[in-house]
Design a protein around this motif. Structure first.
Motif, PDB file in Angstrom:
ATOM      1  N   LEU A   1      -6.581  46.109  -5.970  1.00 55.47           N
ATOM      2  CA  LEU A   1      -6.568  47.004  -4.802  1.00 55.47           C
ATOM      3  C   LEU A   1      -7.187  48.360  -5.111  1.00 55.47           C
ATOM      4  O   LEU A   1      -6.950  49.319  -4.371  1.00 55.47           O
ATOM      5  N   ASN A   2      -7.961  48.460  -6.222  1.00 58.06           N
ATOM      6  CA  ASN A   2      -8.639  49.705  -6.611  1.00 58.06           C
ATOM      7  C   ASN A   2      -7.652  50.846  -6.837  1.00 58.06           C
ATOM      8  O   ASN A   2      -7.883  51.984  -6.400  1.00 58.06           O
ATOM      9  N   GLY A   3      -6.546  50.558  -7.490  1.00 61.83           N
ATOM     10  CA  GLY A   3      -5.573  51.585  -7.825  1.00 61.83           C
ATOM     11  C   GLY A   3      -4.587  51.901  -6.730  1.00 61.83           C
ATOM     12  O   GLY A   3      -3.703  52.738  -6.921  1.00 61.83           O
ATOM     13  N   LYS A   4      -4.690  51.251  -5.576  1.00 64.16           N
ATOM     14  CA  LYS A   4      -3.764  51.510  -4.476  1.00 64.16           C
ATOM     15  C   LYS A   4      -2.499  50.685  -4.644  1.00 64.16           C
ATOM     16  O   LYS A   4      -2.498  49.624  -5.263  1.00 64.16           O
ATOM     17  N   VAL A   5      -1.418  51.175  -4.057  1.00 62.15           N
ATOM     18  CA  VAL A   5      -0.135  50.483  -4.084  1.00 62.15           C
ATOM     19  C   VAL A   5       0.327  50.320  -2.646  1.00 62.15           C
ATOM     20  O   VAL A   5       0.372  51.289  -1.881  1.00 62.15           O
ATOM     21  N   VAL A   6       0.656  49.105  -2.259  1.00 65.30           N
ATOM     22  CA  VAL A   6       1.118  48.828  -0.906  1.00 65.30           C
ATOM     23  C   VAL A   6       2.550  49.330  -0.770  1.00 65.30           C
ATOM     24  O   VAL A   6       3.430  48.964  -1.569  1.00 65.30           O
ATOM     25  N   TYR A   7       2.776  50.171   0.221  1.00 66.12           N
ATOM     26  CA  TYR A   7       4.120  50.707   0.444  1.00 66.12           C
ATOM     27  C   TYR A   7       4.984  49.653   1.110  1.00 66.12           C
ATOM     28  O   TYR A   7       4.605  49.070   2.128  1.00 66.12           O
ATOM     29  N   ARG A   8       6.129  49.401   0.509  1.00 71.87           N
ATOM     30  CA  ARG A   8       7.099  48.457   1.067  1.00 71.87           C
ATOM     31  C   ARG A   8       8.432  49.181   1.242  1.00 71.87           C
ATOM     32  O   ARG A   8       8.929  49.817   0.307  1.00 71.87           O
ATOM     33  N   LYS A   9       8.969  49.049   2.432  1.00 75.25           N
ATOM     34  CA  LYS A   9      10.222  49.732   2.740  1.00 75.25           C
ATOM     35  C   LYS A   9      11.358  49.137   1.902  1.00 75.25           C
ATOM     36  O   LYS A   9      11.462  47.919   1.746  1.00 75.25           O
TER      37      LYS A   9
ATOM     38  N   LYS B   1     -12.580  43.819 -17.678  1.00 75.27           N
ATOM     39  CA  LYS B   1     -11.534  44.518 -18.451  1.00 75.27           C
ATOM     40  C   LYS B   1     -11.611  44.209 -19.941  1.00 75.27           C
ATOM     41  O   LYS B   1     -11.005  44.926 -20.745  1.00 75.27           O
ATOM     42  N   GLN B   2     -12.307  43.104 -20.308  1.00 75.48           N
ATOM     43  CA  GLN B   2     -12.347  42.627 -21.700  1.00 75.48           C
ATOM     44  C   GLN B   2     -10.937  42.383 -22.238  1.00 75.48           C
ATOM     45  O   GLN B   2     -10.600  42.714 -23.362  1.00 75.48           O
ATOM     46  N   LEU B   3     -10.113  41.802 -21.350  1.00 76.09           N
ATOM     47  CA  LEU B   3      -8.741  41.452 -21.700  1.00 76.09           C
ATOM     48  C   LEU B   3      -8.432  40.069 -21.133  1.00 76.09           C
ATOM     49  O   LEU B   3      -9.096  39.601 -20.197  1.00 76.09           O
TER      50      LEU B   3
ATOM     51  N   VAL C   1      -7.085  50.095 -25.921  1.00 74.46           N
ATOM     52  CA  VAL C   1      -6.582  50.209 -24.554  1.00 74.46           C
ATOM     53  C   VAL C   1      -5.876  51.548 -24.406  1.00 74.46           C
ATOM     54  O   VAL C   1      -4.924  51.848 -25.138  1.00 74.46           O
ATOM     55  N   SER C   2      -6.333  52.384 -23.475  1.00 81.14           N
ATOM     56  CA  SER C   2      -5.729  53.707 -23.281  1.00 81.14           C
ATOM     57  C   SER C   2      -4.403  53.576 -22.531  1.00 81.14           C
ATOM     58  O   SER C   2      -4.129  52.575 -21.867  1.00 81.14           O
ATOM     59  N   ASN C   3      -3.604  54.609 -22.622  1.00 79.24           N
ATOM     60  CA  ASN C   3      -2.274  54.588 -22.018  1.00 79.24           C
ATOM     61  C   ASN C   3      -2.324  54.659 -20.498  1.00 79.24           C
ATOM     62  O   ASN C   3      -1.444  54.117 -19.811  1.00 79.24           O
ATOM     63  N   ASP C   4      -3.320  55.351 -19.946  1.00 80.42           N
ATOM     64  CA  ASP C   4      -3.398  55.509 -18.491  1.00 80.42           C
ATOM     65  C   ASP C   4      -4.244  54.417 -17.823  1.00 80.42           C
ATOM     66  O   ASP C   4      -4.544  54.510 -16.640  1.00 80.42           O
ATOM     67  N   GLU C   5      -4.623  53.390 -18.541  1.00 82.78           N
ATOM     68  CA  GLU C   5      -5.429  52.323 -17.952  1.00 82.78           C
ATOM     69  C   GLU C   5      -4.548  51.406 -17.112  1.00 82.78           C
ATOM     70  O   GLU C   5      -3.401  51.108 -17.481  1.00 82.78           O
ATOM     71  N   ILE C   6      -5.092  50.953 -15.980  1.00 81.56           N
ATOM     72  CA  ILE C   6      -4.356  50.078 -15.068  1.00 81.56           C
ATOM     73  C   ILE C   6      -4.370  48.661 -15.623  1.00 81.56           C
ATOM     74  O   ILE C   6      -5.428  48.044 -15.755  1.00 81.56           O
ATOM     75  N   LEU C   7      -3.196  48.161 -15.940  1.00 84.42           N
ATOM     76  CA  LEU C   7      -3.078  46.805 -16.473  1.00 84.42           C
ATOM     77  C   LEU C   7      -2.406  45.859 -15.482  1.00 84.42           C
ATOM     78  O   LEU C   7      -2.338  44.656 -15.750  1.00 84.42           O
ATOM     79  N   ASN C   8      -1.899  46.399 -14.378  1.00 80.95           N
ATOM     80  CA  ASN C   8      -1.303  45.554 -13.350  1.00 80.95           C
ATOM     81  C   ASN C   8      -2.427  44.903 -12.544  1.00 80.95           C
ATOM     82  O   ASN C   8      -3.300  45.575 -11.994  1.00 80.95           O
ATOM     83  N   PHE C   9      -2.393  43.577 -12.454  1.00 75.23           N
ATOM     84  CA  PHE C   9      -3.483  42.845 -11.815  1.00 75.23           C
ATOM     85  C   PHE C   9      -3.603  43.196 -10.333  1.00 75.23           C
ATOM     86  O   PHE C   9      -4.694  43.455  -9.818  1.00 75.23           O
ATOM     87  N   THR C  10      -2.479  43.251  -9.615  1.00 71.97           N
ATOM     88  CA  THR C  10      -2.500  43.532  -8.181  1.00 71.97           C
ATOM     89  C   THR C  10      -3.010  44.942  -7.911  1.00 71.97           C
ATOM     90  O   THR C  10      -3.826  45.169  -7.009  1.00 71.97           O
ATOM     91  N   GLN C  11      -2.563  45.915  -8.705  1.00 75.88           N
ATOM     92  CA  GLN C  11      -2.999  47.293  -8.522  1.00 75.88           C
ATOM     93  C   GLN C  11      -4.487  47.438  -8.848  1.00 75.88           C
ATOM     94  O   GLN C  11      -5.214  48.184  -8.188  1.00 75.88           O
ATOM     95  N   TYR C  12      -4.961  46.723  -9.864  1.00 78.73           N
ATOM     96  CA  TYR C  12      -6.383  46.792 -10.214  1.00 78.73           C
ATOM     97  C   TYR C  12      -7.239  46.160  -9.114  1.00 78.73           C
ATOM     98  O   TYR C  12      -8.316  46.656  -8.792  1.00 78.73           O
TER      99      TYR C  12
END
Length: 442
Positions: A369-377, A326-328, A356-367
């Motif tokens: 998981l390759n952009g996936k988000v775990v669904y939690r009820k 990420k160079q961050l 750094v672009s606005n649509d870049e993934i900066l969340n460590f967990t989301q990055y």
């Protein structure tokens, strides 16, 4: 009847080598003949007295079932359960009876060296009958060896989950500190053209040194010992290095799959423990992972679960590798440190905010998981939030709401207390206390 018994005893006398001990018809037959003659004698006498002496044991047990007469008419009593059948002849060995007699060919060899063994009566042994009863009671029973509770597997005394020791040494290389655990033991069949069904045992094991080295393999053999040894040694030849974060957990959350088996793995703090499938828990103990949460979805085929989990462990990246990609700077915000930032890794060359672009993934967990988000009820609100007293409590706490937390978040994010008007009115910044050294000089 007496003549029949006499003929039997005479035929037995002809088989003996020494005819000094003759059996007279007027004497008792029991102390002089082998137990085979005793069984014949008893059956002959009993056959004239009752029904049970007329049929063999198989015929007697054939009609005994736990089915009612109505069920018997409907054909439910075709076979007898083997568990209910008792061996009435257990412990009855030909040549070994209450009489302590040497019978060549039965209880003793016919030829001993160059001499023929003669039939002879040994002195009476008062404990002989007790020994025979003890021998009879021990025959036909199998008892599993008692295991230490720490050495037991997943389900009692069965093999899956049990330790079978380190792999065998290869030349001068020894597997010191390694432990091998059985994950699966099953019987498999292979159909051959000339032999028909060929039966073998298949064993699936995992081995490791609890310090990042682990491997798994499958072994097959006609016996369990051969299959276990094959699998154990093959696993020792297929070792893989697993990355462990702070010697207790994985570096980041990850998603992995093999076939239709999906696994979501989450990083956990120290002391959380292993909350996962029992096969994954065994692998973590062998690898050296102490804290983990894993959710398995889809097929729970054990070999697929193991392969999927190992794929995820091998694909995980260290914090330094992610920072270089990420160079961050990679920063951790934890409640234990009151959300103050802790730098985990820094790249050799860091990008500026304008790059750094606005649509870049900066969340460590989301990055991770390759952009996936775990669904939690979403959790339902507690029952007391619907009460009127809760509204009154919120009104009283309105003036104190979130002050301390807001101050901590501002200090963690900006390094100072500020608002959206701070740049326009810089004089409104709170005054900073001078350091202690400057106070002492003044």
């Amino acid at each position: 009847m007496a003549t029949h018994i006499l003929n039997i005893t005479k035929s037995l006398q002809k088989l003996t080598i020494n005819s000094r001990y003759k059996i007279k018809s007027t004497e008792c037959v029991k102390p002089c003949v082998p137990q085979a003659c005793e069984v014949i004698f008893n059956n002959v006498i009993r056959s004239s007295a009752n029904f049970f002496g007329k049929l063999p044991a198989n015929a007697l047990w054939k009609g005994i079932t736990s089915v009612s007469n109505a069920g018997r008419k409907r054909g439910r009593a075709k076979t007898v359960s083997k568990k209910n059948i008792k061996d009435l002849n257990r412990g009855q060995i030909i040549g070994v009876g209450k009489a302590n007699i040497v019978w060549p060919g039965l209880s003793a060899p016919i030829i001993r060296g160059k001499e023929l063994v003669e039939q002879q009566k040994l002195p009476e042994d008062p404990d002989r009958e007790k020994k025979l009863v003890q021998l009879r009671d021990t025959m036909g029973t199998f008892k599993f060896a008692k295991l230490n509770p720490m050495d037991r597997g997943w389900t009692g005394a069965k093999m899956p989950g049990r330790s079978i020791g380190p792999p065998d040494p290869i030349g001068e290389d020894k597997f010191d500190g390694f432990d091998t655990r059985v994950l699966e033991l099953k019987t498999v069949f292979n159909m051959k053209g000339n032999f028909g069904r060929k039966r073998r045992l298949s064993v699936f094991v995992v081995t490791g040194n609890s310090n990042g080295l682990a491997g798994f393999a499958t072994g097959k053999g006609l016996e369990s010992k051969i299959a276990l040894r094959k699998a154990k040694n093959r696993a020792g030849q297929k070792l893989m290095h697993i990355k462990i974060f702070r010697n207790h957990t994985v570096y980041h959350d990850f998603f992995t799959r093999f076939g239709s088996t999906k696994i979501y793995v989450s990083q956990r703090p120290p002391g959380h423990g292993l909350i996962c499938h029992r096969a994954i828990k065994t692998i973590c103990n062998v690898v050296g992972i102490k804290d983990l949460y894993a959710k398995v979805e889809g097929s729970t085929n054990l070999q697929h679960v193991v392969k999927a989990f190992f794929l995820g462990l091998l694909k995980q990246k260290t914090h330094q590798e992610i920072a270089e990609e990420k160079q961050l700077h990679l920063v951790e915000l934890a409640k234990e440190t009151s959300d103050f930032p802790t730098v985990l890794a820094s790249p050799s060359k860091c990008r500026e905010p304008k790059d750094v672009s606005n649509d870049e993934i900066l969340n460590f967990t989301q990055y991770a998981l390759n952009g996936k988000v775990v669904y939690r009820k979403r959790r339902e609100a507690p029952f007391f939030t619907k009460l009127k007293s809760w509204e009154m409590y919120l009104k009283k706490q309105e003036k104190l709401r979130g002050q301390q937390q807001v101050r901590i978040n501002m200090l963690a994010e900006y390094g100072e207390l500020r608002s959206f008007l701070t740049e326009k009115y810089p004089e409104c910044r709170p005054a900073k206390k001078p350091p202690k050294e400057s106070q002492e000089e003044s």
